[in-house]
Write a protein that holds these residues in place. Structure first.
Motif, short mmCIF file in Angstrom:
data_model
loop_
_atom_site.label_atom_id
_atom_site.label_comp_id
_atom_site.label_asym_id
_atom_site.label_seq_id
_atom_site.Cartn_x
_atom_site.Cartn_y
_atom_site.Cartn_z
N LYS A 47 4.41 -13.43 7.97
CA LYS A 47 3.44 -12.65 8.73
C LYS A 47 3.67 -11.17 8.47
N VAL A 48 2.61 -10.48 8.03
CA VAL A 48 2.66 -9.03 7.85
C VAL A 48 2.37 -8.40 9.20
N ILE A 49 3.32 -7.65 9.71
CA ILE A 49 3.17 -7.03 11.02
C ILE A 49 2.49 -5.68 10.91
N ASN A 50 2.83 -4.92 9.85
CA ASN A 50 2.25 -3.59 9.68
C ASN A 50 2.21 -3.30 8.19
N GLU A 51 1.14 -2.67 7.74
CA GLU A 51 0.99 -2.35 6.32
C GLU A 51 0.31 -0.98 6.19
N THR A 52 0.82 -0.16 5.29
CA THR A 52 0.24 1.16 5.02
C THR A 52 -0.02 1.26 3.53
N PHE A 53 -1.20 1.73 3.17
CA PHE A 53 -1.56 1.92 1.76
C PHE A 53 -1.95 3.38 1.59
N GLU A 54 -1.29 4.07 0.67
CA GLU A 54 -1.54 5.50 0.46
C GLU A 54 -1.89 5.74 -1.00
N VAL A 55 -2.91 6.57 -1.24
CA VAL A 55 -3.36 6.89 -2.59
C VAL A 55 -3.22 8.40 -2.79
#
Length: 73
Positions: A47-55
């Motif tokens: 289970k992914v609890i938190n995800e951040t994607f930055e460009v």
């Protein structure tokens, strides 16, 4: 430019990063963009609890993305 197409040319370069945990990250670079996915290699649920994607583009660019649609299993 983001658009819907009936036919999509599936040419890309890819890399898969394997972590110590039963988890890998696959990143694909297409002519028109980038895609990534997490790959779980476990018999138990992950289970992914938190995800951040930055460009951080090197020059002025446009970013189009498809919002993630969470599904219940």
């Amino acid at each position: 430019i983001a658009s819907k197409r009936k036919v999509f040319r599936d040419h890309y370069s890819a890399i898969r990063i394997n972590f110590d945990q039963p988890l890998s990250l696959e990143v694909r670079m297409y002519d028109e963009g980038l895609a990534f996915r997490w790959i779980g290699k476990s018999n138990s649920d992950l289970k992914v609890i938190n995800e951040t994607f930055e460009v951080n583009p090197a020059e002025e660019s446009r970013l189009f993305y498809a919002p993630y649609e969470q599904r219940s299993f």
